[in-house]
Design a protein around this motif. Structure first.
Motif, PDB file in Angstrom:
ATOM      1  N   PHE A  85      37.262 -24.595  10.790  1.00 44.92           N
ATOM      2  CA  PHE A  85      36.827 -25.302   9.584  1.00 44.92           C
ATOM      3  C   PHE A  85      36.857 -24.377   8.373  1.00 44.92           C
ATOM      4  CE2 PHE A  85      34.752 -27.302  13.208  1.00 44.92           C
ATOM      5  CZ  PHE A  85      35.039 -28.642  13.000  1.00 44.92           C
ATOM      6  N   ALA A  86      36.882 -24.980   7.199  1.00 46.11           N
ATOM      7  CA  ALA A  86      36.964 -24.182   5.975  1.00 46.11           C
ATOM      8  C   ALA A  86      36.352 -24.939   4.805  1.00 46.11           C
ATOM      9  CB  ALA A  86      38.429 -23.867   5.645  1.00 46.11           C
ATOM     10  N   ALA A  87      35.885 -24.185   3.831  1.00 40.34           N
ATOM     11  CA  ALA A  87      35.519 -24.769   2.535  1.00 40.34           C
ATOM     12  C   ALA A  87      35.826 -23.729   1.466  1.00 40.34           C
ATOM     13  CB  ALA A  87      34.044 -25.153   2.494  1.00 40.34           C
ATOM     14  N   GLN A  88      36.299 -24.195   0.340  1.00 42.28           N
ATOM     15  CA  GLN A  88      36.582 -23.262  -0.761  1.00 42.28           C
ATOM     16  C   GLN A  88      35.955 -23.770  -2.053  1.00 42.28           C
ATOM     17  OE1 GLN A  88      40.768 -22.222  -0.947  1.00 42.28           O
ATOM     18  NE2 GLN A  88      40.709 -21.330   1.106  1.00 42.28           N
ATOM     19  N   PHE A  89      35.587 -22.816  -2.882  1.00 44.29           N
ATOM     20  CA  PHE A  89      34.866 -23.093  -4.123  1.00 44.29           C
ATOM     21  C   PHE A  89      35.568 -22.348  -5.252  1.00 44.29           C
ATOM     22  CE2 PHE A  89      32.214 -23.487  -0.483  1.00 44.29           C
ATOM     23  CZ  PHE A  89      31.403 -24.587  -0.728  1.00 44.29           C
ATOM     24  N   CYS A  90      35.595 -22.953  -6.397  1.00 45.65           N
ATOM     25  CA  CYS A  90      36.476 -22.438  -7.437  1.00 45.65           C
ATOM     26  C   CYS A  90      35.852 -22.663  -8.810  1.00 45.65           C
ATOM     27  CB  CYS A  90      37.786 -23.226  -7.319  1.00 45.65           C
ATOM     28  SG  CYS A  90      38.972 -22.895  -8.582  1.00 45.65           S
ATOM     29  N   GLU A  91      35.992 -21.683  -9.689  1.00 45.10           N
ATOM     30  CA  GLU A  91      35.561 -21.855 -11.077  1.00 45.10           C
ATOM     31  C   GLU A  91      36.758 -21.599 -11.978  1.00 45.10           C
ATOM     32  OE1 GLU A  91      31.929 -19.924 -12.080  1.00 45.10           O
ATOM     33  OE2 GLU A  91      31.907 -20.751 -14.114  1.00 45.10           O
ATOM     34  N   VAL A  92      36.997 -22.519 -12.902  1.00 49.32           N
ATOM     35  CA  VAL A  92      38.163 -22.410 -13.775  1.00 49.32           C
ATOM     36  C   VAL A  92      37.756 -22.525 -15.240  1.00 49.32           C
ATOM     37  CG1 VAL A  92      39.669 -23.491 -12.049  1.00 49.32           C
ATOM     38  CG2 VAL A  92      38.687 -24.892 -13.865  1.00 49.32           C
ATOM     39  N   GLU A  93      38.691 -22.082 -16.077  1.00 46.78           N
ATOM     40  CA  GLU A  93      38.544 -22.309 -17.505  1.00 46.78           C
ATOM     41  C   GLU A  93      39.848 -22.951 -17.982  1.00 46.78           C
ATOM     42  OE1 GLU A  93      36.627 -19.385 -20.467  1.00 46.78           O
ATOM     43  OE2 GLU A  93      38.785 -19.084 -20.672  1.00 46.78           O
ATOM     44  N   VAL A  94      39.735 -24.092 -18.626  1.00 42.08           N
ATOM     45  CA  VAL A  94      40.914 -24.816 -19.097  1.00 42.08           C
ATOM     46  C   VAL A  94      40.955 -24.758 -20.619  1.00 42.08           C
ATOM     47  CG1 VAL A  94      42.175 -26.998 -19.067  1.00 42.08           C
ATOM     48  CG2 VAL A  94      40.718 -26.379 -17.130  1.00 42.08           C
ATOM     49  N   ASN A  95      42.098 -24.363 -21.140  1.00 44.05           N
ATOM     50  CA  ASN A  95      42.310 -24.356 -22.582  1.00 44.05           C
ATOM     51  C   ASN A  95      42.837 -25.731 -22.984  1.00 44.05           C
ATOM     52  OD1 ASN A  95      43.402 -24.096 -25.176  1.00 44.05           O
ATOM     53  ND2 ASN A  95      43.811 -21.905 -24.880  1.00 44.05           N
ATOM     54  N   THR A  96      42.008 -26.501 -23.682  1.00 39.87           N
ATOM     55  CA  THR A  96      42.411 -27.884 -23.974  1.00 39.87           C
ATOM     56  C   THR A  96      43.421 -27.964 -25.114  1.00 39.87           C
ATOM     57  OG1 THR A  96      40.518 -28.188 -25.427  1.00 39.87           O
ATOM     58  CG2 THR A  96      40.247 -28.863 -23.134  1.00 39.87           C
ATOM     59  N   LEU A  97      43.670 -26.847 -25.781  1.00 38.06           N
ATOM     60  CA  LEU A  97      44.699 -26.859 -26.824  1.00 38.06           C
ATOM     61  C   LEU A  97      46.083 -26.550 -26.256  1.00 38.06           C
ATOM     62  CD1 LEU A  97      42.867 -25.104 -29.808  1.00 38.06           C
ATOM     63  CD2 LEU A  97      43.428 -27.525 -29.548  1.00 38.06           C
ATOM     64  N   THR A  98      46.131 -25.805 -25.165  1.00 39.97           N
ATOM     65  CA  THR A  98      47.429 -25.387 -24.626  1.00 39.97           C
ATOM     66  C   THR A  98      47.671 -25.865 -23.196  1.00 39.97           C
ATOM     67  OG1 THR A  98      46.501 -23.348 -23.772  1.00 39.97           O
ATOM     68  CG2 THR A  98      47.405 -23.278 -26.012  1.00 39.97           C
ATOM     69  N   GLU A 141      49.942 -32.944 -22.233  1.00 42.86           N
ATOM     70  CA  GLU A 141      50.131 -34.286 -22.809  1.00 42.86           C
ATOM     71  C   GLU A 141      48.950 -35.190 -22.493  1.00 42.86           C
ATOM     72  OE1 GLU A 141      54.301 -36.223 -23.427  1.00 42.86           O
ATOM     73  OE2 GLU A 141      54.329 -35.096 -21.564  1.00 42.86           O
ATOM     74  N   ARG A 142      48.454 -35.067 -21.251  1.00 44.56           N
ATOM     75  CA  ARG A 142      47.319 -35.903 -20.849  1.00 44.56           C
ATOM     76  C   ARG A 142      46.092 -35.575 -21.689  1.00 44.56           C
ATOM     77  NH1 ARG A 142      46.583 -37.439 -15.661  1.00 44.56           N
ATOM     78  NH2 ARG A 142      44.638 -38.288 -16.495  1.00 44.56           N
ATOM     79  N   VAL A 143      45.850 -34.298 -21.877  1.00 41.06           N
ATOM     80  CA  VAL A 143      44.667 -33.877 -22.634  1.00 41.06           C
ATOM     81  C   VAL A 143      44.815 -34.305 -24.088  1.00 41.06           C
ATOM     82  CG1 VAL A 143      43.317 -31.900 -23.406  1.00 41.06           C
ATOM     83  CG2 VAL A 143      44.225 -31.945 -21.085  1.00 41.06           C
ATOM     84  N   ALA A 144      46.008 -34.075 -24.639  1.00 43.55           N
ATOM     85  CA  ALA A 144      46.224 -34.397 -26.051  1.00 43.55           C
ATOM     86  C   ALA A 144      46.102 -35.900 -26.278  1.00 43.55           C
ATOM     87  CB  ALA A 144      47.590 -33.898 -26.492  1.00 43.55           C
TER      88      ALA A 144
END
Lengths: 325, 768
Positions: free
Chosen positions: B620-633, B761-764
């Motif tokens: 079994f496995a579980a993974q955890f992740c923290e991200v930062e998204v630049n909504t301009l680029t 495109e989706r974000v914009a």
């Protein structure tokens, strides 16, 4: 696999120029692009002319007028790391620092970077495209997500250089040597628009070699930057980039050059953006208008319309950064 | 047990495996070597370059071969002229369909038979001719001189297009390569019981195999016997395929694969190159080396097929899943090759749900056949299912960790509810969330977001249907007079650290350092049968056999000690590299055994025993992740990841952590950079190099990757208590990243990969 070629390493620039005028000769500077092109049979070569023995062609020197001469054989790493470049022309240092990967920056040269071949996968692959003397641009009806939104005409590559847009923004010039003597040419006039000749990337004549690049003195109030967006964070070409050179007078933009990378077959100056910015205070309304102006005349292809919000967003971010200085 | 067998003094006896270790249990808490952080036993060889990979091999008189592939997505070869190539300097042989004696039958994965050099090349890169020459350059020059006339045929390269009426047929009879359905419970009733039902379509791009060492081999004939050095996951699999195609007895084919520069499922079987190398070598009576170019590996050596998946799921307000309906379309490629293999398993097996139905459609397209690729099917399905779980949690206003914890099954629902031997799924999710600081990070994401830089935190969980391992495997261990040992096993070490792990098992048993264990492996001529290293089953398959071989040796040592000390065998126990009496009065080192000193060696044979019936041994496995998204680029930056795995006993913490980092790196590529691009108008592969096919770089992998193993021994699994790890570490990565991005943006992306090209495109559009 490489096809056979002769290899010469002239001891003087004159000999190098002479060696380049015979047969199908190509310059070997850093070789990071050349060897790949030969191996992939993008073009052939009867003779490679190495510039490695021309020590004068490498290095950075401050000029008497307070500008900077950068030899064509200077490595990208040396440009990125040079204290004077970092201090006076941070946009150029950033552009150099964003090129490819550390290994490629150690090997690649300024002249080679300005003269590199496009990365278009049709041009590099086994497609008989217009740029290789074929009859059409395969990107038009094909996979064109990495292709241009400006200046396409008949061939829709983007120019792959990060450094060229930065140099154009700084109004830099190249100095060449050639069979009929040398000349100086603004970097902004170095690259060949495809409507003039889709089979060449530069206006250099046969046998003509870039000797150095002259960056004029940084005017008081110069703010320069380079921003590169790509799909992975190293060893990748831009999907969008921009070089800013703003001459600030307080918070007012006295003069400016805005040059887009990965937007067009040549480094793409955006007069529309510049016009919005020139003479204006960098407030958010102006910034928004300027960013929008950059893409107002873009003509996306079937799969690269994303570049419109991307260039706009990137310019918003970069101009806001500039406004905070 | 008294030594009641007569044997000739000094002759080694091969002890039967049975009886030696039937009562063996996994080691207890206290181990000396097992569980440590142990650098690779072949670290020096690998780092210094002394290791000879098959692609490094140079033999006296060796020639170099190259293969000409069809440049078209679908074409018939109408004529080949090799005469100019044959006359070129350095060229020794050219084979093609014009050389029928060197053109045996070849079938791609059973359903269709053809020839090695077949008239009909149904995918770009399929072999048309091959050359052997003095140098690789001459071989490639000769390829250019071969004149081939092709009749270019209509093609289809998109699996959804291929299903439409009127699409070009890859094989006559339609492009459906296979369909499969599964159902349990009553799906309609399940949806009617739900308080929330969501339905969504997801798409994963094809991920291409491109291990660092390309695919290939060196072939040499000695009379009628063939030796092949191949970069492979399984030397025995290569041996049987070559023997089959060339109609040779197994005893005439020896395959050696000591080092492998990466495989990931693409080297479980061999391919045409091994047959071509062998045929050329026989023709010229010299060794022949044939390795694919990078372009050829990308064109012909397999991929994780693309998948289009629709998930409809129902859940009650309290978080109980009531129904999961999954349909998936995948592409085998030009021949039947598991285009939807295991694609629905996570949908029907991971979370408790009484009502499930799945439907799979495998499709032919004019592209290379798919191959197993690190957790085939699971990685695709995880992308869809784990995003659906988060969407359901969002819809219910429930924490995603909490929703998953409310749906932990006690057993494997896809296999008659056989109970799991551990509560690994719950442990991975709970312990992982705690170690990651899930609640804090999730709550703080908004406050860490600044303007266009939006933080998000996401997770995903997984199991893996294999990872139990099982027979067959036979291993021989020899103990030398000085107490050091030789381990002889057929399994390959594909870069995962198999040799090191097995040396640690031997070292644990004999009280020596792993460096004292000499390893012979992956050679059909000198080692015993092993299945290919793949499916996350190498440790749980081989380690128990290795341990049993050690125990078989130790059983003989006990007899020797009993005889020497004049004590009953029952009163003697092992203590590191010593034997001592239980009363503590007498002790002697293994190397002090008189009998061992005389006979010089003790040989033990170990075989992998069957797994226990009635239970499911599952990692079994579980993974955890923290991200930062630049909504301009649209840039996504991975800030940190944590991987929690329950794969039973941790034998080597270093290789364990290495697997996790590698699995996450591969998942990062799947989520953010990698996709096959086939040119619409021609069907040709656009990105057939490492610039255009974008593997993640070091900078794309989060600087912080934490490994959080669940430290337990799966007592029922086998006598080492370990299960497989290599695939569970990569299954949840992409889904965790997608969920973190969705958390950051407040909107979801359903297609891989997620990067500025696909995101902005989706974000914009939303911002506008």
């Amino acid at each position: 696999m490489l096809t056979p070629f002769a290899y010469v390493r002239p001891a003087s620039l004159q000999d190098a120029v002479a060696a380049l005028t015979e047969g199908n000769a190509h310059i070997h500077a850093g070789g990071t692009d050349l060897l790949g092109c030969l191996r992939d049979e993008v073009f052939g070569a009867d003779r490679l002319v190495s510039l490695a023995a021309l020590g004068d062609l490498a290095g950075l020197r401050e000029t008497r007028d307070g500008g900077l001469d950068i030899g064509a054989m200077t490595t990208i790493t040396d440009i990125a790391a040079h204290p004077l470049v970092q201090r006076r022309y941070p946009g150029l240092a950033q552009a150099a620092g964003e090129v490819a990967s550390p290994q490629l920056r150690n090997q690649g040269t300024l002249g080679g970077n300005l003269c590199q071949k496009p990365r278009c996968w049709y041009y590099r692959g086994d497609f008989p495209c217009l740029r290789k003397g074929g009859h059409k641009c395969f990107a038009v009806n094909g996979e064109n997500e990495y292709h241009c939104i400006f200046g396409g005409a008949n061939c829709f590559i983007v120019h792959p250089s990060d450094i060229a847009p930065a140099l154009v923004s700084l109004d830099a010039e190249i100095e060449t040597a050639g069979p009929s003597g040398g000349r100086r040419l603004p970097v902004s006039q170095l690259h060949m628009p495809p409507e003039q000749d889709p089979t060449r990337e530069t206006l250099l004549k046969p046998g003509e070699v870039i000797v150095k690049v002259h960056v004029p003195p940084a005017p008081a109030g110069l703010y320069s930057s380079y921003r590169k967006v790509r799909t992975r964070r190293s060893w990748d070409f831009a999907v969008a980039g921009c070089a800013l050179a703003l001459v600030m007078d307080g918070d007012r933009v006295r003069d400016c050059r805005v040059v887009l990378a990965a937007a067009a077959p040549i480094p793409w100056r955006s007069p529309e953006t510049e016009q919005v910015l020139r003479g204006q205070t960098l407030d958010d309304a102006v910034i928004r208008k300027a960013a929008k102006a950059a893409v107002a005349n873009a003509r996306p292809m079937t799969k690269n319309a994303y570049k419109i919000p991307l260039f706009e967003g990137m310019l918003l971010e970069e101009l806001r950064k500039a406004a905070q200085v | 047990m008294a030594d009641n067998e007569t044997d000739i003094e000094g002759q080694p006896r091969i002890a039967p495996d049975a009886g030696a270790a039937d009562d063996a249990r996994p080691w207890g808490e206290q181990t000396r070597v097992v569980g440590n952080r142990r650098p690779r036993v072949d670290a020096w060889e690998r780092v210094s370059g002394a290791a000879v990979f098959p692609s490094d091999l140079v033999l006296p008189g060796m020639l170099h071969a190259a293969v000409l592939g069809s440049p078209h997505a679908n074409a018939r070869v109408t004529a080949i002229d090799t005469s100019r190539a044959e006359r070129m300097p350095g060229v020794y042989a050219v084979i093609s369909r014009n050389t029928p004696e060197a053109n045996p039958d070849w079938d791609y994965f059973s359903a269709h038979s053809g020839k090695l050099f077949y008239d009909h090349c149904r995918f770009e890169g399929d072999a048309v001719a091959a050359v052997a020459a003095q140098s690789p350059y001459q071989a490639h020059d000769a390829l250019r001189a071969i004149q081939v006339e092709y009749e270019i045929l209509p093609f289809v390269s998109d699996e959804l297009e291929a299903l439409k009426p009127g699409a070009p047929e890859v094989h006559s009879g339609g492009n459906r390569a296979g369909t499969q359905t599964y159902a349990r419970g009553n799906i309609e009733q399940g949806f009617s019981e739900a308080d929330l039902v969501l339905e969504q379509r997801y798409r994963t791009a094809s991920e291409m195999h491109t291990p660092l060492e390309p695919h290939g081999c060196v072939a040499r004939w000695d009379g009628d016997s063939l030796t092949v050095w191949e970069s492979t996951q399984g030397v025995y699999a290569v041996q049987s395929k070559i023997a089959d195609v060339l109609k040779l007895p197994l005893s005439r084919v020896r395959v050696i694969g000591h080092y492998v520069g990466g495989a990931f499922g693409s080297k479980l079987r061999t391919d045409k190159y091994a047959i071509i190398a062998a045929l050329l070598a026989r023709r010229v009576n010299r060794p022949v080396k044939l390795f694919m170019t990078r372009e050829q590996t990308l064109l012909t050596q397999g991929n994780r097929p693309p998948a289009t998946m629709t998930v409809k799921a129902g859940v009650k307000k309290d978080g109980t899943l009531t129904a999961i309906q999954f349909s998936g379309i995948g592409a085998s490629g030009a021949y039947k090759a598991g285009g939807t293999s295991l694609l629905d398993w996570l949908a029907k097996d991971l979370y408790r749900c009484a009502n499930v139905s799945t439907e799979l459609t495998d499709v032919y397209i004019n592209a290379q056949p798919a191959r197993p690729f690190r957790a085939p099917g699971y990685v695709q399905c995880s992308w869809a299912m784990e995003q659906m779980m988060d969407a359901l949690a969002d819809g219910l206003g429930m924490d995603p960790v909490e929703l998953r914890l409310r749906n932990i099954p006690a057993g494997t629902q896809a296999r008659d509810d056989k109970p799991y031997t551990t509560d690994g799924l719950r442990l991975c999710i709970e312990q992982g969330a705690r170690a990651f600081g899930w609640q804090e990070a999730r709550a703080a994401a908004a406050q860490h977001s600044k303007g266009h830089l939006q933080r998000g935190v996401g997770m995903a969980a997984a199991n893996w249907y294999a990872g139990d391992g099982g027979p067959p495997s036979t291993v021989i261990v020899r103990l030398y007079a000085d107490g050091t040992a030789n381990l002889n096993m057929g399994a390959s070490d594909i870069g995962t650290g198999t040799k090191t792990v097995m040396a640690m098992v031997v070292a644990e048993e004999f009280g020596v350092d792993p460096d004292a264990v000499q390893i012979e492996h992956a050679d059909t001529g000198t080692t015993q049968y092993a299945t290919p290293s793949g499916g996350s089953k190498t440790v749980p398959t081989e380690a128990p056999a290795v341990r049993r071989a050690c125990l078989a040796v130790k059983s003989q040592l006990l007899d020797m000690a009993a005889q020497q000390l004049g004590r009953p065998r029952e009163e003697i126990v092992f203590d590191g590299d010593h034997l001592r009496t239980t009363d503590g009065l007498e002790s002697l080192a293994i190397r002090e055994l008189d009998r061992l000193r005389k006979q010089k060696v003790v040989v033990g044979v170990g075989q992998r025993q069957s797994n226990p019936q009635g239970v499911s041994i599952t990692p079994f496995a579980a993974q955890f992740c923290e991200v930062e998204v630049n909504t301009l680029t649209g840039e996504v930056r991975l800030l940190r990841m944590l991987g929690s795995n329950e794969s039973g006993r941790v034998i080597n913490r270093l290789t364990w952590d290495g697997q996790l980092i590698g699995g996450i790196t591969m998942g990062v590529g799947y989520a953010t950079t990698e996709r096959r691009v086939l040119d619409g108008p021609t069907g040709k592969l656009c990105n057939k190099n490492w610039h255009d096919y974008k593997l993640p770089t070091t900078l794309d992998v989060p600087a912080e990757v934490i490994s959080e193993p669940i430290m337990l021994t799966d007592e029922q699994a086998n006598i080492v208590g370990a299960k497989g790890l290599g695939e569970p570490v990569t299954i949840p990565t992409a889904g965790a990243i997608a969920n973190a991005v969705a958390h950051a943006l407040g909107m979801r992306l359903y297609d891989t990969p997620i990067n500025p090209v696909t995101l902005i495109e989706r974000v914009a559009a939303r911002e506008a």
